[in-house]
Design an enzyme around this catalytic site. Sequence first.
Site, mmCIF file in Angstrom:
data_model
loop_
_atom_site.group_PDB
_atom_site.id
_atom_site.type_symbol
_atom_site.label_atom_id
_atom_site.label_comp_id
_atom_site.label_asym_id
_atom_site.label_seq_id
_atom_site.Cartn_x
_atom_site.Cartn_y
_atom_site.Cartn_z
ATOM 1 C CE LYS A 188 -2.101 3.063 1.861
ATOM 2 N NZ LYS A 188 -1.815 4.434 1.405
ATOM 3 C CB THR A 245 -0.461 5.688 10.879
ATOM 4 O OG1 THR A 245 -0.896 6.958 10.397
ATOM 5 C CG2 THR A 245 -1.011 4.603 9.985
ATOM 6 C CD GLU A 264 11.978 0.453 10.969
ATOM 7 O OE1 GLU A 264 12.534 1.453 11.441
ATOM 8 O OE2 GLU A 264 12.448 -0.692 11.031
HETATM 9 P P1 NAD Z 1 1.393 8.426 7.809
HETATM 10 O O1 NAD Z 1 1.385 7.535 8.981
HETATM 11 O O2 NAD Z 1 0.302 9.422 7.688
HETATM 12 O O3 NAD Z 1 1.333 7.600 6.449
HETATM 13 C C1 NAD Z 1 2.194 6.536 6.195
HETATM 14 C C2 NAD Z 1 1.414 5.462 5.450
HETATM 15 O O4 NAD Z 1 0.370 4.992 6.274
HETATM 16 C C3 NAD Z 1 0.760 5.942 4.158
HETATM 17 O O5 NAD Z 1 0.860 4.935 3.179
HETATM 18 C C4 NAD Z 1 -0.676 6.142 4.568
HETATM 19 O O6 NAD Z 1 -1.578 6.002 3.496
HETATM 20 C C5 NAD Z 1 -0.862 5.029 5.567
HETATM 21 N N1 NAD Z 1 -1.969 5.260 6.505
HETATM 22 C C6 NAD Z 1 -2.434 6.443 6.983
HETATM 23 N N2 NAD Z 1 -3.474 6.232 7.814
HETATM 24 C C7 NAD Z 1 -3.683 4.896 7.885
HETATM 25 C C8 NAD Z 1 -4.599 4.054 8.583
HETATM 26 N N3 NAD Z 1 -5.553 4.544 9.387
HETATM 27 N N4 NAD Z 1 -4.510 2.717 8.410
HETATM 28 C C9 NAD Z 1 -3.555 2.187 7.618
HETATM 29 N N5 NAD Z 1 -2.668 2.932 6.917
HETATM 30 C C10 NAD Z 1 -2.722 4.274 7.042
HETATM 31 O O7 NAD Z 1 2.805 9.070 7.797
HETATM 32 P P2 NAD Z 1 3.320 10.240 6.881
HETATM 33 O O8 NAD Z 1 3.049 11.504 7.607
HETATM 34 O O9 NAD Z 1 2.847 10.101 5.504
HETATM 35 O O10 NAD Z 1 4.872 9.897 6.879
HETATM 36 C C11 NAD Z 1 5.797 10.592 7.618
HETATM 37 C C12 NAD Z 1 6.131 9.891 8.907
HETATM 38 O O11 NAD Z 1 6.838 8.700 8.640
HETATM 39 C C13 NAD Z 1 7.045 10.685 9.796
HETATM 40 O O12 NAD Z 1 6.587 10.642 11.110
HETATM 41 C C14 NAD Z 1 8.379 9.988 9.686
HETATM 42 O O13 NAD Z 1 9.260 10.126 10.721
HETATM 43 C C15 NAD Z 1 7.997 8.601 9.472
HETATM 44 N N6 NAD Z 1 9.044 7.878 8.784
HETATM 45 C C16 NAD Z 1 9.751 6.947 9.497
HETATM 46 C C17 NAD Z 1 10.780 6.243 8.895
HETATM 47 C C18 NAD Z 1 11.554 5.164 9.643
HETATM 48 O O14 NAD Z 1 12.260 4.394 9.022
HETATM 49 N N7 NAD Z 1 11.435 5.057 10.939
HETATM 50 C C19 NAD Z 1 11.078 6.474 7.565
HETATM 51 C C20 NAD Z 1 10.356 7.451 6.876
HETATM 52 C C21 NAD Z 1 9.326 8.130 7.505
#
Ligand code: NAD
Length: 494
Positions: A188, A245, A264
Amino acid sequence: MDQAAIDALGNLTVPAQRHIINGQTVAASDGQDMEVLSPLNGQRLTTVAKGTKADMDAAVAAARAAFEDRRWAGQTPAARKNILLKWAELIDTHALELAVLGVRDNGTEISMALKAEPGSAAATIRYYAEAIDKHYGEIAPTQDGFLGLIHKEPVGVVGAIIPWNFPLMIGAWKLAPALAMGNSVVLKPAETASLSLMRLVELAHEAGLPPGVLNAVTGEGPVVGEAMALSMDVDVLVFTGSGGTGRRLLTYAAQSNLKRVYLELGGKSPNIVFADAPDLQEAAKVAAFGIFRNAGQVCVAGSRLLVEAAIHDDFVAEVARVAEAMKVGNPLDLSTEIGAVNSENQLRQNLQFVTTAVEEGGTIATGGGQVLQETGGYFMAPTIITDVAPKATLAQQEVFGPVLAVTPFNDEADAIRLANDSIYGLAGGVWTANLSRAHRMIGAVRTGVIHVNTYGGPDVTVPLGGVGQSGNGHDKSLHALEKYTNLKTAWIKL
Ligand code: NAD
């Protein structure tokens, strides 16, 4: 690299994107699409299928069928390795196309995207491809008359939810070890960065991956991501994204089939500079690049700069000088060093963090606002805020944008206390020429990754994972295979 080739690819029309289920491209079950806006200019780039729960269920069913008939896991290790190696080769051949498509979708500067996206995805897939026929089971040290065999088996259906900042790199960190172990996968991608990842999935099929082994469904997280996480037929869920999330996913697992969930999440990583750093100029440059590349949208970004008080003012001035010289601009221009913020919403959040930081006593040393408004895109100046109190919002919460919080410290104990005053524990950095101090800091700073006299860039051979609220489990290295493996014991009386 050729700017003309990038520009030509950057002008191509991007066709509407459909799901990929059982090796076929399919529209959403209700025929709906969603618009993809480019962060480069705010304009419509294309559409992707707006997935439904029925689409996710179909993808999971396809993955399950592929797993049960062993069309992938049942192939010889050499055959599976060859398909993954062929996939990596195709990614290399299409590297520029993949990178440009991804940049138009997510805004990362192309100079970084080329290395971090197709380059890293191909390297990761090769690494796990090569592991397939070198990953042995075990024989336990039993008493005479018994044989204890430990088989390493694929788990089944893996669901992978990917964020938008590095879709190919982070996608490959999950797909490659999952497939190497013989699992089937449903992917996804993020709403604002689906396109290059969907192309990666197409290339996997071109390389000979059997249909149904790798499926991809686009759409909104709370719809298709939730359906995946609540599915009774997904065995392992792997996720990179926000803490909010991540929490929901654990709840969904508890409400459904207790699937294994690996998260992560975010970070507020401390980059700690002692006065005895071997090269303060180099430290300042790396500190700036360690937060501002990809407009700060890097999970391990060194977003808290902790500087020994004796050198604080001079060092911050040098970091500001480097930041001001970094070129913010069109992400498709090879000379750009800081690309676009991924979405208008993310830009608004970044700017709000700056306002709050100033209200809470911070001082803007450089930047602080949106730039290049005339492009229609979402660009922000690299921003440094000093006098950030340890409990201030900017010291505690992740921005995920080009905003650096600076706090002075007095001695080693003070530095450790500040570094560990966080709910997160993803990455960190220490700059010192004192070997003993470096090792003391490696032991004392609570993070999954710590850099010494550098920041960023560990390759696929080492694990990446967080402690605390930065998550659990590890991407990269042979350790990542464990997430996609079941241990099965055979206890045999001889
Ligand atoms: P997000 O959690 O909003 O989205 C990430 C993914 O989750 C997307 O594909 C989104 O569609 C999906 N998602 C959103 N709501 C959901 C739900 N209710 N159920 C299932 N899936 C859902 O995160 P974002 O804001 O898009 O990404 C940035 C975040 O990711 C930052 O906090 C960043 O630190 C983190 N990040 C962490 C790493 C790591 O390796 N630890 C790497 C990159 C980014």
